[in-house]
Design an enzyme around this catalytic site. Structure first.
Site, PDB file in Angstrom:
ATOM      1  N   ASP A  34       0.803  -1.210   0.000  1.00 35.13           N
ATOM      2  CA  ASP A  34       0.000   0.000   0.000  1.00 35.13           C
ATOM      3  C   ASP A  34       0.836   1.259   0.000  1.00 35.13           C
ATOM      4  O   ASP A  34       2.012   1.218   0.248  1.00 35.13           O
ATOM      5  CB  ASP A  34      -0.765   0.041   1.332  1.00 35.13           C
ATOM      6  CG  ASP A  34      -2.186  -0.407   1.161  1.00 35.13           C
ATOM      7  OD1 ASP A  34      -2.504  -0.858   0.082  1.00 35.13           O
ATOM      8  OD2 ASP A  34      -2.941  -0.298   2.142  1.00 35.13           O
ATOM      9  N   LYS A  56      -3.029   3.504  -2.177  1.00 38.55           N
ATOM     10  CA  LYS A  56      -3.993   4.579  -2.354  1.00 38.55           C
ATOM     11  C   LYS A  56      -3.539   5.767  -1.546  1.00 38.55           C
ATOM     12  O   LYS A  56      -2.966   5.644  -0.482  1.00 38.55           O
ATOM     13  CB  LYS A  56      -5.388   4.163  -1.936  1.00 38.55           C
ATOM     14  CG  LYS A  56      -5.396   3.150  -0.824  1.00 38.55           C
ATOM     15  CD  LYS A  56      -6.761   2.546  -0.644  1.00 38.55           C
ATOM     16  CE  LYS A  56      -6.636   1.155  -0.073  1.00 38.55           C
ATOM     17  NZ  LYS A  56      -7.789   0.536   0.395  1.00 38.55           N
ATOM     18  N   MET A 171      -7.341   9.693   9.597  1.00 35.76           N
ATOM     19  CA  MET A 171      -7.887  10.271   8.347  1.00 35.76           C
ATOM     20  C   MET A 171      -8.776  11.476   8.626  1.00 35.76           C
ATOM     21  O   MET A 171      -9.816  11.648   7.967  1.00 35.76           O
ATOM     22  CB  MET A 171      -8.714   9.206   7.579  1.00 35.76           C
ATOM     23  CG  MET A 171      -7.939   7.966   7.231  1.00 35.76           C
ATOM     24  SD  MET A 171      -8.998   6.629   6.634  1.00 35.76           S
ATOM     25  CE  MET A 171      -9.608   5.915   8.157  1.00 35.76           C
TER      26      MET A 171
HETATM   27  N1  SAH Z   1      -4.097   0.696   9.310  1.00 36.42           N
HETATM   28  C1  SAH Z   1      -3.471   1.959   9.606  1.00 36.42           C
HETATM   29  C2  SAH Z   1      -4.412   3.133   9.405  1.00 36.42           C
HETATM   30  C3  SAH Z   1      -4.827   3.330   7.977  1.00 36.42           C
HETATM   31  S1  SAH Z   1      -5.879   4.698   7.759  1.00 36.42           S
HETATM   32  C4  SAH Z   1      -2.924   1.916  11.035  1.00 36.42           C
HETATM   33  O1  SAH Z   1      -3.244   1.016  11.784  1.00 36.42           O
HETATM   34  O2  SAH Z   1      -2.169   2.811  11.394  1.00 36.42           O
HETATM   35  C5  SAH Z   1      -4.757   5.945   7.254  1.00 36.42           C
HETATM   36  C6  SAH Z   1      -4.622   6.985   8.310  1.00 36.42           C
HETATM   37  O3  SAH Z   1      -3.742   6.515   9.321  1.00 36.42           O
HETATM   38  C7  SAH Z   1      -4.009   8.291   7.877  1.00 36.42           C
HETATM   39  O4  SAH Z   1      -4.955   9.138   7.287  1.00 36.42           O
HETATM   40  C8  SAH Z   1      -3.530   8.859   9.186  1.00 36.42           C
HETATM   41  O5  SAH Z   1      -4.577   9.387   9.942  1.00 36.42           O
HETATM   42  C9  SAH Z   1      -3.080   7.603   9.897  1.00 36.42           C
HETATM   43  N2  SAH Z   1      -1.629   7.376   9.752  1.00 36.42           N
HETATM   44  C10 SAH Z   1      -1.027   6.330   9.173  1.00 36.42           C
HETATM   45  N3  SAH Z   1       0.316   6.428   9.286  1.00 36.42           N
HETATM   46  C11 SAH Z   1       0.548   7.574   9.958  1.00 36.42           C
HETATM   47  C12 SAH Z   1       1.721   8.235  10.418  1.00 36.42           C
HETATM   48  N4  SAH Z   1       2.935   7.742  10.183  1.00 36.42           N
HETATM   49  N5  SAH Z   1       1.579   9.385  11.107  1.00 36.42           N
HETATM   50  C13 SAH Z   1       0.369   9.910  11.347  1.00 36.42           C
HETATM   51  N6  SAH Z   1      -0.769   9.330  10.942  1.00 36.42           N
HETATM   52  C14 SAH Z   1      -0.684   8.182  10.260  1.00 36.42           C
END
Ligand code: SAH
Length: 505
Positions: A34, A56, A171
């Protein structure tokens, strides 16, 4: 039929991948990944693995979800094991649940490898514990961006607002004004601390704390965008006290490493540990010789020498390769004296069972000679295994001092065909802070690959950026030939001292 592994790749810091995840990436036939999963992990994959990007970014889907599912099922049905990498944890806003359901329906075996979710890791790297006995007894993970096709919202804003939970939004940056407004309307104190953490756990991490009533304006002023985690609750007040990651001296600094890839890993890791964004730009390539006949003869005649002087780790490595090749080992050094120019070379010898008799205090040829003379090298037979093309000062000075010197090339350094696109892009984005040079050939080759005028222009536009760091005076002299002064040069001519010079800035 094979197995599909739904793997959490963690929030971005390459160290936050689980051991199980790494094992699977190393062994699977297909790796599907991803947008947010760190690309560095792909290096663990087998050279013959099929690697597919389905990422995405916001609304811009490379491959729609149903097509991703189809693809995974198809790969598994063809009998290949699939590592399906997802950012953070696959079951936390990662649609991992949906993919697992599809797999069950298709009759494909699957396993889940949980990952470190951004909602816990990003706050942790910003000094915010999502629970704390003085502030909250629970934590709530919320999507800040509901599926736009849903008819009725799944949110109950009043419940969020009135709960004492720490609220963690994923998000949510785009909807931040709406989120703050709904929480205040629902009864949360407008002065509740709120924190945003962008690119959490990565070199680009940024964070700040505000309050519910002004966070939206503050985020806008700071131009915060995705990916960010939003944390709402008293725990955010700990940010200033506990922030540790953003204190790293090189956090977010772009540092170019020009060493050969074979030698660069230690330097790259140390810089990354101090928070740097490292651009690996290997300007040289270490290559074995076409023929080792001469080396083999020299090894067989080793008992006739008095001294062997190793000038680099590569010299040690390639000499030993040949030693092994002909079935010999460290015992061939039995009656000889051995010198190592520099601590890393000395360590390479120690690893191979040789404790060097002499390691000079300074690591340039001129100083080495005086040390060796004190140890009675005059009139002795000396063998110097080294690169095919190298400075002649050491052998020449030893000859002048009355030693009988044989220079023995054991490897070659070649200009590497590194692509300068990343370096040029870093300059275009004002992200290039340091370039490190660890030998004269890295300087010469750097300017073969990168336009000196572009660097000059960039340096002129950013006086505090693109600082050129040289390991020692010889490297700095070479830099001068290209029209640049070394901005940094350590007292000690070693890699750790070079890193310290950057840290001391
Ligand atoms: N499965 C992922 C989340 C996916 S949704 C998890 O468990 O972390 C995607 C959202 O995750 C982004 O819009 C943001 O809000 C958050 N996100 C993912 N990586 C991030 C990072 N390194 N720093 C801050 N927010 C992050």
């Amino acid at each position: 039929m094979s197995t599909v592994y739904l793997i959490g790749a963690g929030p971005g810091d390459p160290g936050l991948l689980t051991v199980r995840a790494k094992q699977l990436i190393e062994t699977c036939d297909v790796v599907v990944y991803d947008y947010l999963a760190n690309k560095e992990f792909l290096e663990y994959a087998r050279p013959d693995a099929e690697i597919i990007y389905v990422g995405k970014k916001g609304g811009d889907h490379t491959l729609p979800q149903d097509k991703i599912n189809e693809l995974i099922v198809e790969k598994a049905r063809s009998g290949r094991s699939v590592a399906r990498l997802k950012g953070g944890d696959p079951f936390v806003f990662g649609r991992g649940g949906e993919e697992a359901e599809e797999l069950v329906e298709a009759g494909v075996d699957f396993e889940v490898v949980p990952g470190i979710t951004a909602g816990v890791a990003a706050p942790a790297y910003a000094g915010i514990p999502v629970t704390h006995r003085d502030h909250t007894t629970s934590v709530c993970f919320i999507t800040g961006h509901e599926d736009p096709t849903k008819e009725q919202s799944g949110h109950n804003w009043d419940v969020y607002a009135q709960s004492t939970s720490t609220l963690v939004f994923y998000m949510g940056v785009k909807n931040l004004p709406m989120i703050a407004e709904k929480l205040i309307k629902g009864g949360r104190d407008p002065k509740t601390p709120v924190s945003l953490v962008r690119w959490g756990t990565r070199a680009e991490q940024q964070s700040f704390v505000s309050t519910l009533d002004s966070v939206a304006a503050e985020a806008e002023r700071r131009r915060f965008a995705a990916p960010s985690i939003i944390v709402v609750g008293g725990v955010c007040s700990l940010h200033d006290k506990l922030a540790w990651f953003e204190k790293r001296s090189l956090l977010g600094k772009g540092v170019v490493v020009t060493r050969a890839r074979e030698q660069a890993s230690g330097l790259v890791r140390t810089l990354a540990d101090h928070g740097a964004h490292v651009y690996e730009f290997p300007t040289i390539r270490i290559q074995p010789l076409d023929s080792y006949e001469v080396v083999e003869n020299a090894i067989l005649r080793l008992p006739m020498q008095d001294w062997v002087i190793f000038t680099s780790v590569n010299g040690v490595r390639h000499f030993w390769n040949q030693l092994r090749e002909i079935g010999l080992d460290a015992r061939v050094f039995g009656g000889l004296q051995v010198a190592a120019i520099g601590p890393a070379t000395a360590d390479a010898l120690r690893e191979r069972g040789i404790n060097p008799d002499f390691v000079p205090e300074k690591y340039v040829a001129e100083h080495v000679v005086s040390g060796l003379l004190e140890r009675g090298i005059a009139g002795k037979k000396v063998l110097i295994p080294r690169a095919k093309v190298a400075r002649e000062v050491l052998p020449e000075e030893l000859v002048k001092a009355g030693a009988e010197v044989q220079v023995l090339p054991v490897y070659e350094t070649m200009l590497s065909q590194a692509d300068d696109a990343e370096i040029l892009q870093a300059m275009d984005q004002d992200k290039l802070d340091y370039v490190t040079f660890t030998s004269s050939s890295t300087v010469d080759n750097f300017f073969t690959l990168v336009d000196a005028d572009r660097l000059r222009e960039y340096k002129a536009a950013h006086p505090d950026k693109a600082k050129l760091a040289c390991i020692g005076p010889i490297t700095a002299q070479t830099l001068q030939k290209h029209g640049f002064d070394a901005d940094l040069q350590p007292e000690d001519y070693t890699i750790p001292a070079l890193v310290n010079a950057l840290l001391g800035e």
